[in-house]
Design a protein around this motif. Structure first.
Motif, short mmCIF file in Angstrom:
data_model
loop_
_atom_site.label_atom_id
_atom_site.label_comp_id
_atom_site.label_asym_id
_atom_site.label_seq_id
_atom_site.Cartn_x
_atom_site.Cartn_y
_atom_site.Cartn_z
N ASP A 53 0.81 -1.23 0.00
CA ASP A 53 0.00 0.00 0.00
C ASP A 53 0.84 1.27 0.00
N ASP A 54 1.89 1.31 0.84
CA ASP A 54 2.64 2.56 0.98
C ASP A 54 3.30 2.98 -0.34
N ILE A 55 3.68 2.02 -1.17
CA ILE A 55 4.29 2.35 -2.46
C ILE A 55 3.23 2.93 -3.40
N VAL A 56 2.07 2.29 -3.46
CA VAL A 56 0.99 2.80 -4.32
C VAL A 56 0.52 4.16 -3.83
N HIS A 57 0.31 4.29 -2.53
CA HIS A 57 -0.18 5.56 -1.99
C HIS A 57 0.87 6.66 -2.13
N GLY A 58 2.16 6.30 -2.04
CA GLY A 58 3.23 7.27 -2.28
C GLY A 58 3.22 7.74 -3.72
N PHE A 59 3.02 6.81 -4.65
CA PHE A 59 2.95 7.15 -6.07
C PHE A 59 1.79 8.10 -6.36
N VAL A 60 0.63 7.77 -5.79
CA VAL A 60 -0.58 8.55 -6.06
C VAL A 60 -0.61 9.85 -5.27
N GLY A 61 -0.01 9.83 -4.07
CA GLY A 61 -0.07 11.00 -3.20
C GLY A 61 -1.35 11.04 -2.40
N SER A 62 -2.00 9.88 -2.28
CA SER A 62 -3.28 9.79 -1.57
C SER A 62 -3.57 8.33 -1.24
N ASP A 63 -4.40 8.14 -0.21
CA ASP A 63 -4.89 6.79 0.06
C ASP A 63 -6.40 6.69 -0.13
N ASP A 64 -6.98 7.75 -0.69
CA ASP A 64 -8.41 7.74 -1.01
C ASP A 64 -8.67 6.73 -2.13
N ALA A 66 -10.97 6.16 -4.38
CA ALA A 66 -11.37 6.66 -5.70
C ALA A 66 -10.21 7.35 -6.41
N THR A 67 -9.44 8.13 -5.66
CA THR A 67 -8.28 8.81 -6.22
C THR A 67 -7.23 7.80 -6.67
N VAL A 68 -6.98 6.80 -5.82
CA VAL A 68 -6.00 5.76 -6.16
C VAL A 68 -6.43 5.02 -7.43
N SER A 69 -7.68 4.61 -7.49
CA SER A 69 -8.17 3.88 -8.65
C SER A 69 -8.02 4.68 -9.94
N ALA A 70 -8.39 5.95 -9.89
CA ALA A 70 -8.29 6.79 -11.09
C ALA A 70 -6.84 6.96 -11.54
N ARG A 71 -5.94 7.19 -10.59
CA ARG A 71 -4.52 7.39 -10.95
C ARG A 71 -3.88 6.10 -11.45
N LEU A 72 -4.23 4.96 -10.82
CA LEU A 72 -3.70 3.68 -11.29
C LEU A 72 -4.18 3.39 -12.71
N ALA A 73 -5.46 3.61 -12.96
CA ALA A 73 -6.02 3.36 -14.30
C ALA A 73 -5.29 4.20 -15.34
N ARG A 131 -13.83 -5.92 4.31
CA ARG A 131 -12.43 -5.65 4.00
C ARG A 131 -11.81 -6.74 3.12
N THR A 132 -12.60 -7.20 2.14
CA THR A 132 -12.11 -8.22 1.23
C THR A 132 -11.65 -7.58 -0.09
N SER A 133 -10.93 -8.37 -0.86
CA SER A 133 -10.36 -7.87 -2.11
C SER A 133 -11.43 -7.40 -3.09
N TYR A 134 -11.04 -6.41 -3.88
CA TYR A 134 -11.91 -5.86 -4.93
C TYR A 134 -11.01 -5.32 -6.04
N TRP A 135 -11.61 -5.02 -7.18
CA TRP A 135 -10.87 -4.47 -8.32
C TRP A 135 -10.71 -2.97 -8.11
N SER A 136 -9.48 -2.51 -7.88
CA SER A 136 -9.21 -1.08 -7.83
C SER A 136 -9.30 -0.53 -9.25
N VAL A 137 -8.76 -1.30 -10.20
CA VAL A 137 -8.92 -1.01 -11.63
C VAL A 137 -9.48 -2.29 -12.25
N PRO A 138 -10.76 -2.30 -12.61
CA PRO A 138 -11.37 -3.51 -13.16
C PRO A 138 -10.74 -3.94 -14.49
#
Length: 167
Positions: A53-64, A66-73, A131-138
């Motif tokens: 998580d910390d690497i993804v959230h560092g990349f995005v600059g957020s742990d929100d 919706a924000t994470v999903s949009a930036r990853l996509a 708190r189960t897995s889901y598609w951040s980017v489907p």
């Protein structure tokens, strides 16, 4: 155009994901369970880069979420990413063979011999209770995976930014 359904209860993307399992119909049954999660072996149809998580959230600059999903996509050109909030990880799905040349020690590329919990294709939001897995980017289409180069760039920059935040 209507989505075709070959395996009982599975759509096109799900059929492709299930095809990586020796018994594709069992995958569709698992997606029909309460957990809506199926264990699929890695290596045949796809592999996964496990990113903390910390690497993804560092990349995005957020742990929100919706924000994470949009930036990853955007950064992964729509390539599929699973979020596992229980273990604080993301899994970017990449082509088979990626593990052979993957050299980023902060994010492991997992392959044959490992099963990944893959959510049903329509499970695209964080369920705070479970708190189960889901598609951040489907996954948008069969075989529409992330490129290893895009994932590596994300991991390297995210690790650098996360390290800066800690100092």
């Amino acid at each position: 155009m209507a989505e075709t359904r070959g395996l009982q209860g599975c759509g096109t993307v799900e059929e492709w994901l299930a095809s990586a399992h020796p018994s594709p119909s069992s995958v569709c049954e698992e997606w029909g369970s309460i957990a809506q999660l199926a264990l699929i072996p890695l290596g045949r149809g796809f592999e996964a880069v496990r990113i903390p998580d910390d690497i993804v959230h560092g990349f995005v600059g957020s742990d929100d979420p919706a924000t994470v999903s949009a930036r990853l996509a955007e950064s992964l050109n729509g390539g599929p990413v699973i979020r596992d909030p229980g273990f604080h990880r993301y899994y970017a799905l990449v082509p088979p063979g990626t593990a052979e040349f993957w050299r980023a020690p902060v994010a492991e590329c997992i392959t044959a011999g490992t099963y990944l919990g893959v959510p049903r294709a329509d499970r695209v939001e964080l369920d705070d209770g479970a708190r189960t897995s889901y598609w951040s980017v489907p996954m948008s289409r069969p075989n529409g995976l992330c490129t290893a180069a895009d994932v590596l760039a994300l991991v390297q920059l995210g690790h650098s930014l996360a390290s800066e935040d800690e100092s």
